[in-house]
Scaffold this motif. Structure first.
Motif, PDB file in Angstrom:
ATOM      1  N   LEU A   1       6.503   1.243   1.845  1.00 16.26           N
ATOM      2  CA  LEU A   1       5.490   1.682   0.877  1.00 16.26           C
ATOM      3  C   LEU A   1       6.093   1.862  -0.507  1.00 16.26           C
ATOM      4  O   LEU A   1       5.505   1.450  -1.504  1.00 16.26           O
ATOM      5  CB  LEU A   1       4.852   2.996   1.328  1.00 16.26           C
ATOM      6  CG  LEU A   1       3.756   2.879   2.365  1.00 16.26           C
ATOM      7  CD1 LEU A   1       3.486   4.224   3.008  1.00 16.26           C
ATOM      8  CD2 LEU A   1       2.493   2.313   1.738  1.00 16.26           C
ATOM      9  N   ARG A   2       7.260   2.466  -0.574  1.00 15.01           N
ATOM     10  CA  ARG A   2       7.918   2.686  -1.869  1.00 15.01           C
ATOM     11  C   ARG A   2       8.192   1.349  -2.558  1.00 15.01           C
ATOM     12  O   ARG A   2       7.889   1.180  -3.737  1.00 15.01           O
ATOM     13  CB  ARG A   2       9.213   3.476  -1.676  1.00 15.01           C
ATOM     14  CG  ARG A   2       9.857   3.897  -2.985  1.00 15.01           C
ATOM     15  CD  ARG A   2      11.174   4.595  -2.800  1.00 15.01           C
ATOM     16  NE  ARG A   2      12.140   3.657  -2.275  1.00 15.01           N
ATOM     17  CZ  ARG A   2      12.873   3.835  -1.179  1.00 15.01           C
ATOM     18  NH1 ARG A   2      12.759   4.933  -0.482  1.00 15.01           N
ATOM     19  NH2 ARG A   2      13.717   2.920  -0.783  1.00 15.01           N
TER      20      ARG A   2
ATOM     21  N   LYS B   1      -2.420  -1.711   5.312  1.00 19.51           N
ATOM     22  CA  LYS B   1      -1.566  -2.066   6.454  1.00 19.51           C
ATOM     23  C   LYS B   1      -0.305  -1.199   6.473  1.00 19.51           C
ATOM     24  O   LYS B   1       0.067  -0.647   7.510  1.00 19.51           O
ATOM     25  CB  LYS B   1      -1.201  -3.549   6.376  1.00 19.51           C
ATOM     26  CG  LYS B   1      -0.353  -4.044   7.513  1.00 19.51           C
ATOM     27  CD  LYS B   1      -0.079  -5.523   7.366  1.00 19.51           C
ATOM     28  CE  LYS B   1       1.416  -5.709   7.325  1.00 19.51           C
ATOM     29  NZ  LYS B   1       1.839  -7.034   7.001  1.00 19.51           N
ATOM     30  N   LEU B   2       0.333  -1.054   5.315  1.00 12.45           N
ATOM     31  CA  LEU B   2       1.538  -0.241   5.229  1.00 12.45           C
ATOM     32  C   LEU B   2       1.230   1.238   5.461  1.00 12.45           C
ATOM     33  O   LEU B   2       2.005   1.955   6.098  1.00 12.45           O
ATOM     34  CB  LEU B   2       2.214  -0.442   3.871  1.00 12.45           C
ATOM     35  CG  LEU B   2       2.764  -1.843   3.605  1.00 12.45           C
ATOM     36  CD1 LEU B   2       3.207  -1.973   2.152  1.00 12.45           C
ATOM     37  CD2 LEU B   2       3.897  -2.168   4.558  1.00 12.45           C
ATOM     38  N   SER B   3       0.101   1.686   4.974  1.00 14.78           N
ATOM     39  CA  SER B   3      -0.316   3.075   5.175  1.00 14.78           C
ATOM     40  C   SER B   3      -0.573   3.364   6.653  1.00 14.78           C
ATOM     41  O   SER B   3      -0.244   4.446   7.146  1.00 14.78           O
ATOM     42  CB  SER B   3      -1.583   3.385   4.380  1.00 14.78           C
ATOM     43  OG  SER B   3      -1.367   3.253   3.012  1.00 14.78           O
ATOM     44  N   ALA B   4      -1.152   2.408   7.339  1.00 15.96           N
ATOM     45  CA  ALA B   4      -1.425   2.575   8.768  1.00 15.96           C
ATOM     46  C   ALA B   4      -0.122   2.732   9.553  1.00 15.96           C
ATOM     47  O   ALA B   4      -0.057   3.531  10.496  1.00 15.96           O
ATOM     48  CB  ALA B   4      -2.229   1.394   9.296  1.00 15.96           C
TER      49      ALA B   4
ATOM     50  N   SER C   1      11.988   9.903  -1.445  1.00 10.91           N
ATOM     51  CA  SER C   1      11.105   8.773  -1.149  1.00 10.91           C
ATOM     52  C   SER C   1       9.650   9.209  -1.067  1.00 10.91           C
ATOM     53  O   SER C   1       8.754   8.516  -1.556  1.00 10.91           O
ATOM     54  CB  SER C   1      11.526   8.100   0.162  1.00 10.91           C
ATOM     55  OG  SER C   1      12.784   7.488   0.023  1.00 10.91           O
ATOM     56  N   LEU C   2       9.406  10.353  -0.448  1.00 14.43           N
ATOM     57  CA  LEU C   2       8.039  10.869  -0.376  1.00 14.43           C
ATOM     58  C   LEU C   2       7.485  11.149  -1.766  1.00 14.43           C
ATOM     59  O   LEU C   2       6.364  10.764  -2.087  1.00 14.43           O
ATOM     60  CB  LEU C   2       8.007  12.139   0.479  1.00 14.43           C
ATOM     61  CG  LEU C   2       8.244  11.940   1.971  1.00 14.43           C
ATOM     62  CD1 LEU C   2       8.583  13.268   2.635  1.00 14.43           C
ATOM     63  CD2 LEU C   2       7.051  11.286   2.626  1.00 14.43           C
ATOM     64  N   GLU C   3       8.300  11.793  -2.588  1.00 17.72           N
ATOM     65  CA  GLU C   3       7.878  12.094  -3.952  1.00 17.72           C
ATOM     66  C   GLU C   3       7.633  10.808  -4.744  1.00 17.72           C
ATOM     67  O   GLU C   3       6.666  10.705  -5.506  1.00 17.72           O
ATOM     68  CB  GLU C   3       8.934  12.948  -4.651  1.00 17.72           C
ATOM     69  CG  GLU C   3       8.528  13.360  -6.047  1.00 17.72           C
ATOM     70  CD  GLU C   3       9.624  14.099  -6.781  1.00 17.72           C
ATOM     71  OE1 GLU C   3       9.299  15.072  -7.477  1.00 17.72           O
ATOM     72  OE2 GLU C   3      10.807  13.702  -6.672  1.00 17.72           O
TER      73      GLU C   3
END
Length: 109
Positions: A101-102, A80-83, A4-6
Motif C-alpha cells: 500500500l505504501r 485490492k491492496l486494502s482487502a 509505515s502506518l503513518e
C-alpha cells in the motif's frame, strides 16, 4: 511498522484533501491527529490488529473516493491492496500488504 502506518495514512489523506497550489499536508497537520506515529506505536505495542485495520480503512476509504472509486483502475487496485490488509490476522501479516500500500500510494501521488 509505525512509520509505515503513518505514511500510508499521510499519503491517503494527501490524495483526499491536498489541493494543487495550496500548502501540502504534513505529518504535523491537524488532519493527521488520529494517524500519527505515536498513535500507531501504541496500537502496535498492544498488538491491536483490528484497531490498526480500522484506522487504515478510514484513510484508505478517503483515498479510494479521491481516486474515483472501484469503477476506476487506480481505485480497483487500491481496493485490492486494502482487502489484503483487512485479511491480516496478526501483526506479522500486516507487514506485506502495508508495504504494498505504501509503495502504491507513493506511486499514485
Amino acid at each position: 511498522m509505525e512509520t509505515s502506518l503513518e505514511t500510508v495514512a499521510l499519503f491517503s489523506l494527501k490524495l483526499a484533501y491536498e489541493e494543487e497550489g495550496l500548502s501540502p499536508i504534513l505529518r504535523d497537520d491537524l488532519v493527521m491527529g488520529d494517524y500519527q506515529k505515536d498513535v500507531f506505536e501504541l496500537l502496535v505495542r498492544r498488538g491491536d490488529v483490528e484497531s490498526i485495520q480500522f484506522k487504515m480503512n478510514e484513510c484508505l476509504g478517503l483515498a479510494l473516493d479521491a481516486l474515483g472509486g472501484v469503477e476506476k483502475p487506480l481505485g480497483r487496485e487500491l481496493q485490492k491492496l486494502s482487502a489484503e490488509l483487512s485479511r491480516a490476522q496478526s501483526m506479522e501479516q500486516l507487514n506485506q500488504p502495508l508495504s504494498a500500500l505504501r509503495r502504491y500510494l507513493k506511486d499514485v501521488l
